[in-house]
Design a protein around this motif. Sequence first.
Motif, PDB file in Angstrom:
ATOM      1  N   PRO A 107       8.410  13.769   7.973  1.00 11.56           N
ATOM      2  CA  PRO A 107       8.203  15.184   7.643  1.00 11.56           C
ATOM      3  C   PRO A 107       8.709  16.177   8.701  1.00 11.56           C
ATOM      4  CG  PRO A 107       6.298  13.923   7.002  1.00 11.56           C
ATOM      5  CD  PRO A 107       7.203  12.974   7.751  1.00 11.56           C
ATOM      6  N   ALA A 108       8.505  15.903   9.975  1.00 11.50           N
ATOM      7  CA  ALA A 108       8.948  16.837  11.012  1.00 11.50           C
ATOM      8  C   ALA A 108      10.471  16.991  11.010  1.00 11.50           C
ATOM      9  CB  ALA A 108       8.470  16.371  12.384  1.00 11.50           C
ATOM     10  N   PHE A 109      11.182  15.885  10.858  1.00 11.11           N
ATOM     11  CA  PHE A 109      12.640  15.936  10.813  1.00 11.11           C
ATOM     12  C   PHE A 109      13.128  16.541   9.498  1.00 11.11           C
ATOM     13  CE2 PHE A 109      11.877  12.435  13.838  1.00 11.11           C
ATOM     14  CZ  PHE A 109      12.479  13.003  14.946  1.00 11.11           C
ATOM     15  N   ALA A 110      12.399  16.287   8.419  1.00 11.51           N
ATOM     16  CA  ALA A 110      12.782  16.832   7.119  1.00 11.51           C
ATOM     17  C   ALA A 110      12.696  18.359   7.126  1.00 11.51           C
ATOM     18  CB  ALA A 110      11.895  16.259   6.021  1.00 11.51           C
ATOM     19  N   ILE A 111      11.714  18.914   7.814  1.00 13.95           N
ATOM     20  CA  ILE A 111      11.587  20.372   7.907  1.00 13.95           C
ATOM     21  C   ILE A 111      12.797  20.958   8.619  1.00 13.95           C
ATOM     22  CG2 ILE A 111      10.269  22.223   9.011  1.00 13.95           C
ATOM     23  CD1 ILE A 111       7.738  20.526   8.389  1.00 13.95           C
ATOM     24  N   VAL A 160       0.855  -1.180   0.000  1.00 17.57           N
ATOM     25  CA  VAL A 160       0.000   0.000   0.000  1.00 17.57           C
ATOM     26  C   VAL A 160       0.892   1.230   0.000  1.00 17.57           C
ATOM     27  CG1 VAL A 160      -1.701   1.311   1.315  1.00 17.57           C
ATOM     28  CG2 VAL A 160      -1.839  -1.173   1.245  1.00 17.57           C
ATOM     29  N   MET A 161       0.565   2.218  -0.836  1.00 18.50           N
ATOM     30  CA  MET A 161       1.322   3.461  -0.887  1.00 18.50           C
ATOM     31  C   MET A 161       0.717   4.457   0.089  1.00 18.50           C
ATOM     32  SD  MET A 161       3.580   2.808  -3.166  1.00 18.50           S
ATOM     33  CE  MET A 161       4.269   4.316  -3.711  1.00 18.50           C
ATOM     34  N   GLU A 162       1.541   5.032   0.932  1.00 20.29           N
ATOM     35  CA  GLU A 162       1.114   6.067   1.863  1.00 20.29           C
ATOM     36  C   GLU A 162       1.810   7.362   1.473  1.00 20.29           C
ATOM     37  OE1 GLU A 162       2.260   4.799   5.705  1.00 20.29           O
ATOM     38  OE2 GLU A 162       0.499   3.537   5.964  1.00 20.29           O
ATOM     39  N   HIS A 163       1.039   8.341   1.019  1.00 15.24           N
ATOM     40  CA  HIS A 163       1.637   9.609   0.642  1.00 15.24           C
ATOM     41  C   HIS A 163       1.891  10.438   1.888  1.00 15.24           C
ATOM     42  CE1 HIS A 163       1.294   9.003  -3.627  1.00 15.24           C
ATOM     43  NE2 HIS A 163       0.106   8.505  -3.412  1.00 15.24           N
ATOM     44  N   GLY A 164       3.014  11.133   1.920  1.00 19.28           N
ATOM     45  CA  GLY A 164       3.350  11.995   3.029  1.00 19.28           C
ATOM     46  C   GLY A 164       3.987  11.283   4.196  1.00 19.28           C
ATOM     47  N   ALA A 165       4.219   9.985   4.087  1.00 22.57           N
ATOM     48  CA  ALA A 165       4.826   9.245   5.181  1.00 22.57           C
ATOM     49  C   ALA A 165       6.294   9.629   5.352  1.00 22.57           C
ATOM     50  CB  ALA A 165       4.697   7.754   4.948  1.00 22.57           C
ATOM     51  N   LEU A 166       6.945  10.006   4.269  1.00 26.82           N
ATOM     52  CA  LEU A 166       8.346  10.423   4.294  1.00 26.82           C
ATOM     53  C   LEU A 166       8.518  11.648   3.406  1.00 26.82           C
ATOM     54  CD1 LEU A 166      10.156   6.995   3.916  1.00 26.82           C
ATOM     55  CD2 LEU A 166       9.978   8.362   5.990  1.00 26.82           C
ATOM     56  N   SER A 167       9.571  12.389   3.653  1.00 32.00           N
ATOM     57  CA  SER A 167       9.911  13.537   2.815  1.00 32.00           C
ATOM     58  C   SER A 167      11.350  13.416   2.366  1.00 32.00           C
ATOM     59  CB  SER A 167       9.730  14.845   3.583  1.00 32.00           C
ATOM     60  OG  SER A 167       8.385  15.072   3.866  1.00 32.00           O
TER      61      SER A 167
END
Length: 62
Positions: free
Chosen positions: A29-33, A4-11
Amino acid sequence: MTAVMEHGALSRVCVWFGEHKIVEHVAEPAFAIRFEAAMRRRFASLRVTNEPIAAVRDVDPT
């Protein structure tokens, strides 16, 4: 099992020198920011991108 593809799970954060990618970092995402902000400070004259990527996870259909 089903994938299953989850969008936004990683950046993915990338730093670009012209058309050449010189840094690539994948994180939640939080760490990527935070990483993006650090790269913008470190490489002020270069383009920095931060875009969501799809994560694949296995799902048990039962």
